[in-house]
Write an enzyme that holds these catalytic residues in place. Structure first.
Site, PDB file in Angstrom:
ATOM      1  CB  CYS A   2      -0.866   0.032   1.250  1.00  0.00           C
ATOM      2  SG  CYS A   2      -1.861  -1.455   1.426  1.00  0.00           S
ATOM      3  N   GLY A  28      -0.008   0.294  -5.001  1.00  0.00           N
ATOM      4  CA  GLY A  28      -1.294  -0.395  -4.874  1.00  0.00           C
ATOM      5  C   GLY A  28      -2.266   0.068  -5.919  1.00  0.00           C
ATOM      6  CG  ASN A 103       3.001   0.393   3.424  1.00  0.00           C
ATOM      7  OD1 ASN A 103       4.085   0.923   3.241  1.00  0.00           O
ATOM      8  ND2 ASN A 103       2.718  -0.790   2.904  1.00  0.00           N
ATOM      9  N   GLY A 104       1.668  -2.204   5.418  1.00  0.00           N
ATOM     10  CA  GLY A 104       2.365  -3.263   6.134  1.00  0.00           C
ATOM     11  C   GLY A 104       1.401  -4.382   6.463  1.00  0.00           C
ATOM     12  CB  CYS A 238      10.952  -4.032   3.447  1.00  0.00           C
ATOM     13  SG  CYS A 238      10.688  -4.967   1.919  1.00  0.00           S
ATOM     14  CE1 TYR A 244       8.284  -5.180  -9.176  1.00  0.00           C
ATOM     15  CE2 TYR A 244       7.237  -5.100  -7.021  1.00  0.00           C
ATOM     16  CZ  TYR A 244       7.139  -5.167  -8.394  1.00  0.00           C
ATOM     17  OH  TYR A 244       5.911  -5.214  -8.981  1.00  0.00           O
ATOM     18  CB  CYS A 436      13.196  -7.340   6.770  1.00  0.00           C
ATOM     19  SG  CYS A 436      12.293  -8.900   6.489  1.00  0.00           S
TER      20      CYS A 436
END
Ligand code: 5GP
Ligand code: SF4
Ligand code: MG
Length: 458
Positions: A2, A28, A103-104, A238, A244, A436
């Site tokens: 998102c 999104g 978001n998440g 992340c 990407y 992560c």
């Protein structure tokens, strides 16, 4: 995944949010929403399935008055594609309104939801985020930021949040910093967004990132308060945002996405050169910057051998004649004049299922390529993401079930090289620690969620 955007203290808050959402569309495409609050605390909202460009007509935008607004673009798996799950979530409670954009993914949402349901709460969506709304409504804390801190106690997983409680806009990031969230300013108004490209489009200037574990509350008059929850000693930003997800014109986690991708491409060229190949090309658009990096490092020219149709979104539904190649052909075409008789390097940012890649390799070969050497600017994806990216189950991940040699054979390339985990982490800004990389390394920073399929619904 998102995108979220919020603004407080601007006379045209909803219009600014609309602009911001255009720049967050890549995060999104399934649904979009904008909710605004006027000074009297009255709330108006529009939420709809589909793209930002299709949903907010000038007539409808007139409904969204007031100096505070927030917006959301949402992407999830097809099965959960319902208007009930569109955000911002909006509820009325005894203290006024709560509006939330998330978001998440919250990894223990099913457990918290169960507890709340045992106490009598009634849920109106299958979204993980709704547990935070319920907890906010129950909080006895006085200030909005304290209510949010209380509501987030014991909530695990990834969240960058924007919440309107009355006329206060509150921004929060989980203590591990999983998802990005940045703060900006324009003419005295305060702006929050997932990525800096959404500040650029509104003319706002970047102030800073919201810190992991930080909660910032902003009033329409421009005053703000900060509350720092216990920050984690080890961050879990992340890394796939750099690989990407985010736009290359953005900064996320304080670093340039373009610089990150170029560095990934250069590192890839060092680890897996392709001596003797004629040129390198990208799978547009997500790997353009990485292919540039590969070209810079190797000295090999960059060609535009694949052309993408920009009118085909990710929500494109496969036509009835079926066949995955058909789907690929609607989105991409190969340039025969460039490819014919050549030995080529095809750079992509990731291979997930391998279906798109196989179709692309077939296209490139059909256009006359003599040898195809595939280079990938992220390591093999061997596990699902529980923290907000919609990677499929392990069974569908080609690298979870096949060696690199087997993948090369299945997708039909002459050679295949993935960047190493260390190479990736060394290449991204502000690394190598604090990221992560669970979907690549299998090192999940939380215990696996008990009901991952329910989680994916949100
Ligand atoms: P595959 O060959 O695995 O079917 O597709 C690989 C392509 O999917 C790559 O071009 C990559 O950029 C893209 N990709 C990577 N992650 C995601 C994602 O989360 N969602 C979508 N729709 N595409 C992705
Ligand atoms: Fe990002 Fe992968 Fe971690 Fe998910 S598992 S948050 S995609 S690095
Ligand atoms: Mg791509």
């Amino acid at each position: 995944m998102c995108g979220i955007f919020g603004i407080s203290g601007h006379p045209e808050a909803a219009a600014m949010t609309h602009l911001g959402l255009y720049s967050l569309q890549h995060r999104g495409q399934e649904s979009a929403g904008i909710v605004s609050t006027n000074r009297a605390g009255e709330v108006h909202g529009i939420r709809a399935m589909g793209l930002v460009s299709d949903q907010f007509s000038p007539e409808r935008m007139l409904e969204l008055s007031g100096p505070v607004a927030l917006g959301h673009t949402r992407y999830s798996t097809a099965g959960s594609s319902t208007i009930e799950n569109a955000q911002p979530a909006m509820v009325r409670f005894k203290g006024g309104h709560i509006v939330l954009a998330h978001n998440g993914n919250l990894t223990n949402a099913p457990e918290i939801r169960g507890e709340l349901e045992d106490e009598g709460s009634i849920f109106s969506s299958t979204m993980d985020s709704e547990v935070i709304v319920h907890r906010l409504a129950k909080s006895k804390a006085l200030r909005p930021e304290e209510k949010l801190a209380e509501a987030l106690e014991g909530v695990e997983g990834a969240y960058s949040l924007l919440v309107m409680i009355g006329t206060t806009l509150v921004a929060a990031r989980d203590p591990y910093g999983w998802r990005p969230l940045v703060m900006g300013t324009i003419n005295g108004a305060v702006v929050f967004a997932s990525e800096t490209c959404a500040l650029d489009i509104t003319g706002a200037t970047v102030v800073r990132e919201i810190q992991p574990g930080e909660i910032v509350a902003v009033e329409p008059d421009g005053t703000s308060r900060t509350l720092q929850r216990k920050a984690a000693s080890n961050l879990h930003r992340c890394v796939f945002e750099y690989v990407y997800f985010a736009r290359p014109d953005s900064k996320v986690f304080g670093g340039s996405v373009d610089r990150a991708r170029r560095a990934l491409g250069r590192q890839l060229a060092k680890e897996h050169p392709a001596p003797g190949a004629d040129f390198v090309f990208s799978v547009p658009d997500s790997s353009n910057s990485a292919a540039l990096g590969f070209s810079e490092e190797s000295g090999m020219p960059l060609e535009l051998a694949l052309i993408r149709n920009h009118y085909v979104g990710r929500t494109f539904i496969q036509p009835t004649q079926s066949g995955r190649d058909a789907k690929v052909k609607v989105k991409y075409n190969a340039v025969r004049e460039i490819l014919e008789g050549k030995s080529v390097v095809m750079v992509d940012d990731s291979i997930v299922r391998g279906t798109t890649t196989r179709g692309l390799v077939a296209l490139v070969r059909a256009a006359g390529a003599r040898e195809v050497h595939m280079r990938v600017s992220s390591p093999p994806i061997t596990g699902p993401c529980y923290y907000g990216i919609d990677t499929p189950d392990k069974e569908q991940l080609i690298a979870a079930n096949n060696s690199v040699a087997e993948i090369a054979r299945k997708i039909g390339v002459d050679t295949l090289g993935y960047i190493s985990l260390d190479g990736m982490l060394q290449s991204v800004p502000n690394g190598p620690d604090g990221f992560c990389h669970a979907c690549f390394s299998g090192q999940y920073p939380t215990k696996p969620p008990t009901a991952p399929e329910k989680l994916r619904l949100g």
